[in-house]
Design an enzyme around this catalytic site. Structure first.
Site, PDB file in Angstrom:
ATOM      1  N   HIS A  35       0.854  -1.214  -0.044  1.00 25.25           N
ATOM      2  CA  HIS A  35       0.038  -0.092  -0.105  1.00 25.25           C
ATOM      3  C   HIS A  35       0.830   1.290  -0.072  1.00 25.25           C
ATOM      4  CE1 HIS A  35      -3.586  -2.186   1.746  1.00 25.25           C
ATOM      5  NE2 HIS A  35      -2.593  -2.937   2.339  1.00 25.25           N
ATOM      6  N   GLU A 121       2.562  -0.776   4.391  1.00 26.10           N
ATOM      7  CA  GLU A 121       2.261   0.469   3.805  1.00 26.10           C
ATOM      8  C   GLU A 121       3.729   1.151   3.625  1.00 26.10           C
ATOM      9  OE1 GLU A 121      -0.404   2.335   3.107  1.00 26.10           O
ATOM     10  OE2 GLU A 121      -2.069   1.297   4.420  1.00 26.10           O
ATOM     11  N   HIS A 160      -2.712  -2.879  -3.570  1.00 26.12           N
ATOM     12  CA  HIS A 160      -3.773  -3.011  -2.913  1.00 26.12           C
ATOM     13  C   HIS A 160      -4.703  -2.592  -4.161  1.00 26.12           C
ATOM     14  CE1 HIS A 160      -6.540  -0.510   0.053  1.00 26.12           C
ATOM     15  NE2 HIS A 160      -7.032  -1.763  -0.099  1.00 26.12           N
ATOM     16  N   ASP A 170      -3.251   2.239  -5.002  1.00 25.49           N
ATOM     17  CA  ASP A 170      -2.092   2.295  -4.456  1.00 25.49           C
ATOM     18  C   ASP A 170      -1.313   0.922  -4.611  1.00 25.49           C
ATOM     19  OD1 ASP A 170      -3.937   1.895  -2.624  1.00 25.49           O
ATOM     20  OD2 ASP A 170      -2.494   1.462  -1.107  1.00 25.49           O
TER      21      ASP A 170
END
Length: 189
Positions: A35, A121, A160, A170
């Site tokens: 992400h 992330e 993602h 993303d």
């Protein structure tokens, strides 16, 4: 707030989130989802532990602090880890637990990707290049995860955008998938 010791990967800093639960009984971790995140959008922090992203994942974000945060009121979300621009890695959710990162999602005919995935992330946006430090940390962390969870293979590492098409974009065009996957192949233990 929950507490935990970070997993055995030595570069992790534990930042316990309340936004996770147990995976379904017998569920095998078999997917890695990449992400990106920045709050406010496109703004990066120099102090990750006191950042808006950290507050969001720890459940302490003041949604009145910025106009862009109004839609985040009541949102309960956390990836397993965030890799900051400087390469530092914060772990919000133990890998064995179900982090709330993917939302409505599907992969290879299965819905609810949170049940069987780990979410990482990268502090960033779809269109701003990621840093050298982030790629280095991401490759090292991914190698660790590939060893710990052998059902995650190179073809089961996705963005993602791949599990929530039309809803998420993303990690975006700025993410160099070829570089990342090549580094994993070259450094395979």
């Amino acid at each position: 707030m929950r507490s935990f010791s970070p997993d055995t990967f030595p570069l992790l800093t534990a930042r316990p989130s309340p936004h996770y639960d147990d995976r379904p009984a017998g569920e095998q971790i078999s997917l890695l989802v990449i992400h990106n995140i920045s709050l406010p959008a496109g703004q990066f922090t120099k102090d990750p532990q006191n950042s808006y992203v950290d507050a969001l994942f720890c459940g302490t974000l003041d949604t009145t602090a910025h106009p862009d945060f109004v839609d985040l009121q009541g949102v309960r979300v956390a990836a397993h880890c965030v890799i900051w621009r400087n390469g530092q890695i914060f772990q919000y959710v133990p890998f064995a637990k179900r982090g709330w990162h993917a939302g409505l999602s599907f992969f290879e005919g299965r819905e609810r990707c949170n049940d069987f995935s780990i979410g990482i992330e990268l502090e960033g946006t779809d269109n701003i290049p990621y840093t050298e430090q982030q790629y280095t940390s991401l490759v090292q962390l991914t190698q660790y995860l590939l060893q710990q969870y052998p059902a995650i293979t190179l073809d089961r590492i996705v963005g993602h955008c791949d599990i929530a098409p039309g809803r998420k974009t993303d990690p975006g065009a700025a993410f160099d998938w070829q570089r990342y996957k090549q580094a994993l192949k070259e450094n395979k233990a």
